[in-house]
Design a protein around this motif. Sequence first.
Motif, PDB file in Angstrom:
ATOM      1  N   HIS A 186       0.774  -1.247  -0.036  1.00 46.54           N
ATOM      2  CA  HIS A 186       0.153  -0.113  -0.163  1.00 46.54           C
ATOM      3  C   HIS A 186       0.849   1.244  -0.073  1.00 46.54           C
ATOM      4  CE1 HIS A 186      -3.034  -2.928   0.800  1.00 46.54           C
ATOM      5  NE2 HIS A 186      -2.687  -2.978   1.915  1.00 46.54           N
ATOM      6  N   LEU A 187       2.033   1.269   0.779  1.00 41.26           N
ATOM      7  CA  LEU A 187       2.975   2.470   0.716  1.00 41.26           C
ATOM      8  C   LEU A 187       3.535   2.611  -0.685  1.00 41.26           C
ATOM      9  CD1 LEU A 187       2.392   1.866   3.797  1.00 41.26           C
ATOM     10  CD2 LEU A 187       4.841   2.479   4.195  1.00 41.26           C
ATOM     11  N   GLU A 188       3.758   1.608  -1.185  1.00 41.56           N
ATOM     12  CA  GLU A 188       4.397   1.778  -2.656  1.00 41.56           C
ATOM     13  C   GLU A 188       3.533   2.227  -3.514  1.00 41.56           C
ATOM     14  OE1 GLU A 188       6.907  -1.998  -3.515  1.00 41.56           O
ATOM     15  OE2 GLU A 188       7.940  -1.554  -1.691  1.00 41.56           O
ATOM     16  N   ASN A 189       2.078   1.751  -3.399  1.00 47.91           N
ATOM     17  CA  ASN A 189       1.071   2.222  -4.323  1.00 47.91           C
ATOM     18  C   ASN A 189       0.850   3.795  -3.828  1.00 47.91           C
ATOM     19  OD1 ASN A 189       0.189   0.457  -6.391  1.00 47.91           O
ATOM     20  ND2 ASN A 189      -0.176  -1.045  -4.556  1.00 47.91           N
ATOM     21  N   LEU A 190       0.864   4.175  -2.911  1.00 46.76           N
ATOM     22  CA  LEU A 190       0.614   5.645  -2.380  1.00 46.76           C
ATOM     23  C   LEU A 190       1.765   6.392  -2.848  1.00 46.76           C
ATOM     24  CD1 LEU A 190      -1.363   7.134  -0.520  1.00 46.76           C
ATOM     25  CD2 LEU A 190       0.372   6.804   1.344  1.00 46.76           C
ATOM     26  N   ALA A 191       2.934   5.897  -2.921  1.00 45.40           N
ATOM     27  CA  ALA A 191       3.844   6.888  -3.757  1.00 45.40           C
ATOM     28  C   ALA A 191       3.646   6.906  -4.988  1.00 45.40           C
ATOM     29  CB  ALA A 191       5.365   6.093  -3.456  1.00 45.40           C
ATOM     30  N   LEU A 192       3.186   5.782  -5.745  1.00 43.66           N
ATOM     31  CA  LEU A 192       2.583   6.128  -7.171  1.00 43.66           C
ATOM     32  C   LEU A 192       1.444   7.053  -7.202  1.00 43.66           C
ATOM     33  CD1 LEU A 192       2.433   2.433  -8.535  1.00 43.66           C
ATOM     34  CD2 LEU A 192       4.091   4.109  -8.785  1.00 43.66           C
ATOM     35  N   LEU A 193       0.604   7.221  -6.486  1.00 45.16           N
ATOM     36  CA  LEU A 193      -0.403   8.338  -6.199  1.00 45.16           C
ATOM     37  C   LEU A 193       0.338   9.583  -6.136  1.00 45.16           C
ATOM     38  CD1 LEU A 193      -3.358   9.362  -6.388  1.00 45.16           C
ATOM     39  CD2 LEU A 193      -3.281   8.943  -3.882  1.00 45.16           C
ATOM     40  N   TRP A 194       1.159   9.861  -5.202  1.00 42.36           N
ATOM     41  CA  TRP A 194       2.090  11.157  -5.097  1.00 42.36           C
ATOM     42  C   TRP A 194       2.720  11.409  -6.414  1.00 42.36           C
ATOM     43  CZ3 TRP A 194       6.596  13.519  -5.750  1.00 42.36           C
ATOM     44  CH2 TRP A 194       6.608  14.730  -4.971  1.00 42.36           C
ATOM     45  N   ILE A 195       3.396  10.507  -7.084  1.00 41.53           N
ATOM     46  CA  ILE A 195       3.895  10.865  -8.322  1.00 41.53           C
ATOM     47  C   ILE A 195       2.917  11.214  -9.257  1.00 41.53           C
ATOM     48  CG2 ILE A 195       5.504   9.943 -10.170  1.00 41.53           C
ATOM     49  CD1 ILE A 195       6.493   8.298  -7.778  1.00 41.53           C
ATOM     50  N   HIS A 196       1.956  10.553  -9.517  1.00 42.95           N
ATOM     51  CA  HIS A 196       0.895  10.832 -10.415  1.00 42.95           C
ATOM     52  C   HIS A 196       0.180  12.198 -10.212  1.00 42.95           C
ATOM     53  CE1 HIS A 196      -2.787  10.352 -12.777  1.00 42.95           C
ATOM     54  NE2 HIS A 196      -3.378  11.029 -11.860  1.00 42.95           N
ATOM     55  N   LEU A 197       0.028  12.644  -8.908  1.00 39.24           N
ATOM     56  CA  LEU A 197      -0.518  13.956  -8.737  1.00 39.24           C
ATOM     57  C   LEU A 197       0.383  15.069  -8.927  1.00 39.24           C
ATOM     58  CD1 LEU A 197      -2.332  13.380  -4.960  1.00 39.24           C
ATOM     59  CD2 LEU A 197      -3.533  13.660  -7.159  1.00 39.24           C
ATOM     60  N   ALA A 198       1.543  14.672  -8.533  1.00 41.05           N
ATOM     61  CA  ALA A 198       2.851  15.799  -8.840  1.00 41.05           C
ATOM     62  C   ALA A 198       2.907  15.951 -10.276  1.00 41.05           C
ATOM     63  CB  ALA A 198       3.935  15.329  -8.252  1.00 41.05           C
ATOM     64  N   ARG A 199       3.233  14.918 -11.082  1.00 43.67           N
ATOM     65  CA  ARG A 199       3.774  14.858 -12.355  1.00 43.67           C
ATOM     66  C   ARG A 199       2.325  14.879 -13.356  1.00 43.67           C
ATOM     67  NH1 ARG A 199       8.048  10.393 -12.939  1.00 43.67           N
ATOM     68  NH2 ARG A 199       9.594  10.821 -11.322  1.00 43.67           N
ATOM     69  N   VAL A 200       1.671  13.905 -13.503  1.00 38.28           N
ATOM     70  CA  VAL A 200       0.739  13.637 -14.381  1.00 38.28           C
ATOM     71  C   VAL A 200      -0.324  14.665 -14.124  1.00 38.28           C
ATOM     72  CG1 VAL A 200      -1.011  12.053 -15.368  1.00 38.28           C
ATOM     73  CG2 VAL A 200       1.203  11.324 -14.272  1.00 38.28           C
ATOM     74  N   ASN A 201      -0.954  14.944 -12.937  1.00 40.50           N
ATOM     75  CA  ASN A 201      -2.236  15.612 -12.723  1.00 40.50           C
ATOM     76  C   ASN A 201      -1.550  17.398 -12.518  1.00 40.50           C
ATOM     77  OD1 ASN A 201      -4.287  14.426 -12.503  1.00 40.50           O
ATOM     78  ND2 ASN A 201      -4.859  14.844 -10.623  1.00 40.50           N
ATOM     79  N   GLY A 202      -0.348  17.640 -12.790  1.00 36.87           N
ATOM     80  CA  GLY A 202       0.425  18.722 -12.812  1.00 36.87           C
ATOM     81  C   GLY A 202       0.156  19.657 -11.371  1.00 36.87           C
ATOM     82  N   MET A 203       0.184  18.960 -10.105  1.00 38.44           N
ATOM     83  CA  MET A 203      -0.035  19.665  -8.860  1.00 38.44           C
ATOM     84  C   MET A 203       1.496  20.205  -8.472  1.00 38.44           C
ATOM     85  SD  MET A 203      -2.782  17.395  -7.015  1.00 38.44           S
ATOM     86  CE  MET A 203      -3.184  18.530  -5.752  1.00 38.44           C
ATOM     87  N   GLY A 204       2.467  19.513  -9.202  1.00 39.76           N
ATOM     88  CA  GLY A 204       4.001  19.763  -8.713  1.00 39.76           C
ATOM     89  C   GLY A 204       4.184  19.206  -7.241  1.00 39.76           C
ATOM     90  N   ARG A 205       5.514  19.310  -7.065  1.00 40.46           N
ATOM     91  CA  ARG A 205       6.009  18.602  -6.260  1.00 40.46           C
ATOM     92  C   ARG A 205       6.045  19.202  -4.693  1.00 40.46           C
ATOM     93  NH1 ARG A 205       9.747  14.758  -7.668  1.00 40.46           N
ATOM     94  NH2 ARG A 205      10.946  14.932  -5.590  1.00 40.46           N
ATOM     95  N   ASP A 206       5.284  20.459  -4.593  1.00 42.47           N
ATOM     96  CA  ASP A 206       5.043  20.907  -3.053  1.00 42.47           C
ATOM     97  C   ASP A 206       3.746  20.340  -2.859  1.00 42.47           C
ATOM     98  OD1 ASP A 206       7.310  22.349  -2.631  1.00 42.47           O
ATOM     99  OD2 ASP A 206       6.629  24.044  -3.668  1.00 42.47           O
ATOM    100  N   ILE A 207       3.394  19.189  -2.459  1.00 43.98           N
ATOM    101  CA  ILE A 207       2.382  18.499  -2.153  1.00 43.98           C
ATOM    102  C   ILE A 207       2.819  17.358  -0.902  1.00 43.98           C
ATOM    103  CG2 ILE A 207       0.742  19.117  -3.948  1.00 43.98           C
ATOM    104  CD1 ILE A 207       1.444  16.112  -4.837  1.00 43.98           C
ATOM    105  N   ALA A 208       2.045  17.048  -0.072  1.00 43.98           N
ATOM    106  CA  ALA A 208       2.188  15.992   1.047  1.00 43.98           C
ATOM    107  C   ALA A 208       0.959  15.442   1.455  1.00 43.98           C
ATOM    108  CB  ALA A 208       3.152  16.490   2.131  1.00 43.98           C
ATOM    109  N   PHE A 209       1.088  14.181   1.755  1.00 47.31           N
ATOM    110  CA  PHE A 209      -0.103  13.448   2.352  1.00 47.31           C
ATOM    111  C   PHE A 209      -0.201  13.974   4.124  1.00 47.31           C
ATOM    112  CE2 PHE A 209       0.785  10.204  -1.135  1.00 47.31           C
ATOM    113  CZ  PHE A 209      -0.274  10.490  -1.631  1.00 47.31           C
ATOM    114  N   ARG A 210      -1.418  14.136   4.432  1.00 47.35           N
ATOM    115  CA  ARG A 210      -1.567  14.183   5.893  1.00 47.35           C
ATOM    116  C   ARG A 210      -2.656  13.368   6.342  1.00 47.35           C
ATOM    117  NH1 ARG A 210      -2.680  18.705  10.017  1.00 47.35           N
ATOM    118  NH2 ARG A 210      -1.907  17.504  11.898  1.00 47.35           N
ATOM    119  N   LEU A 211      -2.619  12.408   7.296  1.00 47.80           N
ATOM    120  CA  LEU A 211      -3.665  11.581   7.713  1.00 47.80           C
ATOM    121  C   LEU A 211      -4.586  12.414   9.146  1.00 47.80           C
ATOM    122  CD1 LEU A 211      -4.779   8.530   7.352  1.00 47.80           C
ATOM    123  CD2 LEU A 211      -3.516   8.069   9.439  1.00 47.80           C
ATOM    124  N   LEU A 212      -5.700  12.546   8.908  1.00 47.95           N
ATOM    125  CA  LEU A 212      -6.522  13.214   9.764  1.00 47.95           C
ATOM    126  C   LEU A 212      -7.117  12.218  10.635  1.00 47.95           C
ATOM    127  CD1 LEU A 212      -7.644  16.461   8.031  1.00 47.95           C
ATOM    128  CD2 LEU A 212      -5.798  16.187   9.519  1.00 47.95           C
TER     129      LEU A 212
END
Length: 214
Positions: A186-212
């Motif tokens: 799951h952690l390795e898939n979460l990393a894929l989501l981060w990369i997808h959001l940053a690169r493919v979705n164009g959100m850039g690298r200034d994004i991070a996950f926070r669990l509430l």
Amino acid sequence: MKIAIVGTGQVAAALGKGWAARGHMVTFASREPGTERVQQLLADAGPNASAARVADAVGRSSIIVLAVPFTAVRERLEMAGDVGGKVLIDCTNPIAPGLRPMFDATTPGGATSGVEQIAVWAPRARLVKAFNTTGAENMAAPRYNGQPSTMFICGDDEVAKGATAQLAEELGFEVVDAGGLSAARHLENLALLWIHLARVNGMGRDIAFRLLRR
Ligand SMILES: NC(=O)c1ccc[n+]([C@@H]2O[C@H](COP(=O)([O-])OP(=O)(O)OC[C@H]3O[C@@H](n4cnc5c(N)ncnc54)[C@H](OP(=O)(O)O)[C@@H]3O)[C@@H](O)[C@H]2O)c1
């Protein structure tokens, strides 16, 4: 702590500089420790940092951090010698073409994540998956508007996870223990989501996950 960081790239630099600044003894394990690039990294990291070839770095450390391409891990471990009993923190992301996981339920051999494959290569190491679900810039500066971003970790060795959690918290992360080593899929898939959001979705690298939690 005495920490060997295998690699001298973006992740190695962010983690190594952070821990050296907090008083840990950091040895960067490089294929070419004498290069100008590695010497500059040492100058940036300060007096608690040094560089060595992988076997020397691992020999003098109780915590080993893998911060190389996944495809280089097996060779690095073979060069490292005996990692039995040492905490081995795996930051790598095994990514197949098309931003897909290299390991899944269909992978021959049974490993459903990269770190489970590493466990086959280094069966006596005390493995923890960590520092793979966010960008290197966030490892250098994990807080957003004063709030810590989340570092997910997992592993089967509670003491090793405790040491990893301490190292993540010292950098400024809030740590979430995701469970045993098999949760790494799951952690390795979460990393894929981060990369997808940053690169493919164009959100850039200034994004991070926070669990509430409520
Ligand atoms: N960049 C990120 O934001 C990020 C975030 C989370 C996880 N990760 C994962 O962390 C690992 C390191 O990523 P990175 O971005 O720090 O990589 P990088 O900047 O490309 O650095 C990788 C380092 O690995 C070493 N290395 C050893 N064997 C190698 C080989 N065969 N080919 C290339 N490099 C080799 C090199 O150091 P020497 O030349 O000194 O040996 C190099 O500096 C990867 O598995 C990546 O998926 C990256």
